[in-house]
Design a protein around this motif. Structure first.
Motif, PDB file in Angstrom:
ATOM      1  N   UNK A 189      17.879  -4.762  25.061  1.00 30.53           N
ATOM      2  CA  UNK A 189      16.953  -5.495  25.922  1.00 30.53           C
ATOM      3  C   UNK A 189      17.348  -5.370  27.386  1.00 30.53           C
ATOM      4  N   UNK A 190      18.628  -5.490  27.654  1.00 28.71           N
ATOM      5  CA  UNK A 190      19.122  -5.410  29.021  1.00 28.71           C
ATOM      6  C   UNK A 190      18.986  -4.003  29.594  1.00 28.71           C
ATOM      7  N   UNK A 191      19.217  -3.000  28.747  1.00 31.53           N
ATOM      8  CA  UNK A 191      19.043  -1.619  29.195  1.00 31.53           C
ATOM      9  C   UNK A 191      17.592  -1.359  29.579  1.00 31.53           C
ATOM     10  N   UNK A 192      16.656  -1.912  28.811  1.00 31.03           N
ATOM     11  CA  UNK A 192      15.238  -1.753  29.136  1.00 31.03           C
ATOM     12  C   UNK A 192      14.886  -2.473  30.432  1.00 31.03           C
ATOM     13  N   UNK A 193      15.458  -3.658  30.654  1.00 25.16           N
ATOM     14  CA  UNK A 193      15.171  -4.410  31.874  1.00 25.16           C
ATOM     15  C   UNK A 193      15.603  -3.639  33.118  1.00 25.16           C
ATOM     16  N   UNK A 194      16.693  -2.883  33.000  1.00 27.45           N
ATOM     17  CA  UNK A 194      17.207  -2.128  34.144  1.00 27.45           C
ATOM     18  C   UNK A 194      16.471  -0.804  34.323  1.00 27.45           C
ATOM     19  N   UNK A 195      16.206  -0.095  33.213  1.00 32.59           N
ATOM     20  CA  UNK A 195      15.693   1.270  33.299  1.00 32.59           C
ATOM     21  C   UNK A 195      14.196   1.390  33.038  1.00 32.59           C
ATOM     22  N   UNK A 196      13.604   0.389  32.380  1.00 32.33           N
ATOM     23  CA  UNK A 196      12.210   0.489  31.970  1.00 32.33           C
ATOM     24  C   UNK A 196      12.014   1.276  30.701  1.00 32.33           C
ATOM     25  N   UNK A 197      13.088   1.746  30.083  1.00 36.74           N
ATOM     26  CA  UNK A 197      13.022   2.536  28.855  1.00 36.74           C
ATOM     27  C   UNK A 197      13.297   1.641  27.658  1.00 36.74           C
ATOM     28  N   UNK A 198      12.373   1.587  26.723  1.00 37.10           N
ATOM     29  CA  UNK A 198      12.577   0.807  25.502  1.00 37.10           C
ATOM     30  C   UNK A 198      13.556   1.549  24.603  1.00 37.10           C
ATOM     31  N   UNK A 199      14.695   0.945  24.346  1.00 33.32           N
ATOM     32  CA  UNK A 199      15.726   1.579  23.536  1.00 33.32           C
ATOM     33  C   UNK A 199      15.480   1.236  22.070  1.00 33.32           C
ATOM     34  N   UNK A 200      15.034   2.231  21.312  1.00 36.23           N
ATOM     35  CA  UNK A 200      14.717   1.997  19.902  1.00 36.23           C
ATOM     36  C   UNK A 200      15.402   2.997  18.973  1.00 36.23           C
ATOM     37  N   UNK A 201      16.015   4.036  19.516  1.00 37.97           N
ATOM     38  CA  UNK A 201      16.722   5.022  18.703  1.00 37.97           C
ATOM     39  C   UNK A 201      17.721   5.747  19.595  1.00 37.97           C
ATOM     40  N   UNK A 202      18.404   6.742  19.016  1.00 35.77           N
ATOM     41  CA  UNK A 202      19.444   7.432  19.773  1.00 35.77           C
ATOM     42  C   UNK A 202      18.873   8.208  20.957  1.00 35.77           C
ATOM     43  N   UNK A 203      17.692   8.796  20.798  1.00 32.46           N
ATOM     44  CA  UNK A 203      17.091   9.563  21.887  1.00 32.46           C
ATOM     45  C   UNK A 203      16.751   8.680  23.083  1.00 32.46           C
ATOM     46  N   UNK A 204      16.151   7.510  22.817  1.00 29.10           N
ATOM     47  CA  UNK A 204      15.807   6.619  23.935  1.00 29.10           C
ATOM     48  C   UNK A 204      17.067   6.004  24.539  1.00 29.10           C
ATOM     49  N   UNK A 205      18.096   5.790  23.723  1.00 29.28           N
ATOM     50  CA  UNK A 205      19.370   5.306  24.259  1.00 29.28           C
ATOM     51  C   UNK A 205      19.965   6.344  25.201  1.00 29.28           C
ATOM     52  N   UNK A 206      19.855   7.617  24.839  1.00 33.42           N
ATOM     53  CA  UNK A 206      20.376   8.681  25.700  1.00 33.42           C
ATOM     54  C   UNK A 206      19.635   8.717  27.031  1.00 33.42           C
ATOM     55  N   UNK A 222      25.676   1.141  25.510  1.00 33.33           N
ATOM     56  CA  UNK A 222      24.527   0.311  25.139  1.00 33.33           C
ATOM     57  C   UNK A 222      24.788  -0.232  23.741  1.00 33.33           C
ATOM     58  N   UNK A 223      25.007  -1.528  23.640  1.00 36.14           N
ATOM     59  CA  UNK A 223      25.293  -2.107  22.332  1.00 36.14           C
ATOM     60  C   UNK A 223      24.011  -2.192  21.506  1.00 36.14           C
ATOM     61  N   UNK A 224      24.134  -1.887  20.230  1.00 39.74           N
ATOM     62  CA  UNK A 224      22.983  -1.745  19.337  1.00 39.74           C
ATOM     63  C   UNK A 224      23.037  -2.696  18.153  1.00 39.74           C
ATOM     64  N   UNK A 225      23.719  -3.819  18.309  1.00 40.08           N
ATOM     65  CA  UNK A 225      23.800  -4.769  17.200  1.00 40.08           C
ATOM     66  C   UNK A 225      24.575  -4.184  16.037  1.00 40.08           C
ATOM     67  N   UNK A 226      24.031  -4.341  14.840  1.00 37.49           N
ATOM     68  CA  UNK A 226      24.732  -3.898  13.633  1.00 37.49           C
ATOM     69  C   UNK A 226      24.930  -2.390  13.579  1.00 37.49           C
TER      70      UNK A 226
END
Length: 301
Positions: A189-206, A222-226
């Motif tokens: 959530x925080x990564x999206x707030x900063x970058x505007x990119x919704x992090x939902x998988x490894x590609x979007x995290x990259x 970028x922490x991904x929970x479990x």
């Protein structure tokens, strides 16, 4: 000996448990209620103190109210080995407060009243310059005023500290602050707030990590929970898998991760190994209820 300094919030947590989190406008009867010591800064300081090896020094810079809750917190932190030089009790203000709703699956919703945390201004920070100058490692979050966070990062970095920013809770920051950050540790959530990119998988995290690098930090986690954490640094890029556990309460999981990460790095672990260490600490924390009382000790890892 390494000196680890944490600046941040301290809150009195009021926690209610539910079968599921209430929707807007919905009233639910809580299964139970408990009082906890919390706050992102305090949680991270406790994680550092419990997980570090003997000989390292942990300092926590914070503002508390001049009340009985503050006295309880200070005693608890002292028992964990946290030094009190950076702790100030402010007359006329209450200690910060958080209302936490926890669902049966371990997810949570949190509302915070900053109280004395809000009085940690840049002017108030001046009396802590010695601690910042002596820090080998410095960790901060965003439950204190962002102008103070920026100034603290700048001061610590100019004196040679390794700086970590946990940009939580999610908020929009000016780009200047990232110049003083070596390691940034947002969740999705925080990564999206900063970058505007919704992090939902490894590609979007990259993609989000690449944008965060452009702002300044050399290392992005970028922490991904479990699922663990997505690590992007000079020596590794990819997901560092989490530990498979049954969560009970995810409060303080991210704080435990951040404190553990700084401890591991202060002991010269490689970045990927440090993230694995932090994943293990956070995994233990989510199997227990509560904030600071859920944070493990070194021998448990």
């Amino acid at each position: 000996m390494s000196r680890l300094v944490i600046l941040g919030s301290a809150n009195a947590d009021h926690v209610m448990s539910f079968e599921y989190l209430p929707a807007p406008g919905q009233t639910l009867m809580s299964k139970d209620y408990r009082f906890e010591h919390g706050g992102k800064g305090a949680n991270q300081a406790v994680a550092c103190a419990r997980l570090c090896q003997a000989g390292n020094r942990i300092d926590f810079i914070c503002h508390l109210g001049a009340d009985g809750i503050a006295d309880q917190m200070c005693q608890s932190w002292h028992d964990d080995g946290i030094h009190s030089d950076g702790i100030t009790k402010v007359n006329g203000l209450s200690t910060g407060t958080a209302m936490i709703f926890v669902g049966a699956n371990g997810e949570n919703s949190i509302g915070v009243s900053l109280g004395a945390n809000a009085s940690m201004t840049t002017e108030a920070l001046e009396k802590h310059q010695t601690l910042l100058a002596q820090a080998d490692w410095f960790l901060v979050q965003l439950e204190t005023p962002t102008t103070t966070v920026a100034q603290a990062l700048k001061s610590a970095k100019k004196h040679g500290a390794n700086t970590l920013l946990n940009p939580a809770p999610a908020t929009v920051l000016g780009t200047e602050i990232y110049r003083w950050v070596d390691i940034i540790t947002p969740n999705e959530t925080e990564a999206e707030a900063i970058t505007g990119i919704e992090v939902c998988d490894e590609n979007t995290a990259r993609l989000a990590a690449q944008m965060l690098h452009q702002l300044g930090p050399e290392t992005v986690i970028i922490t991904l929970g479990s699922r663990g954490a997505y690590l992007s640094c000079s020596e590794f890029e990819g997901v560092v898998a989490g530990v498979d556990v049954k969560p009970v309460d995810t409060v303080a999981a991210g704080d435990t991760f951040n404190g553990a990460l700084m401890v591991a790095l202060s002991e010269n672990l490689a970045m990927r190994d440090a993230v694995e260490f932090a994943n293990r600490a956070a995994a233990i924390a989510v199997t227990r209820p509560g904030a600071q009382r859920s944070i493990p000790y070194r021998h448990e890892l």
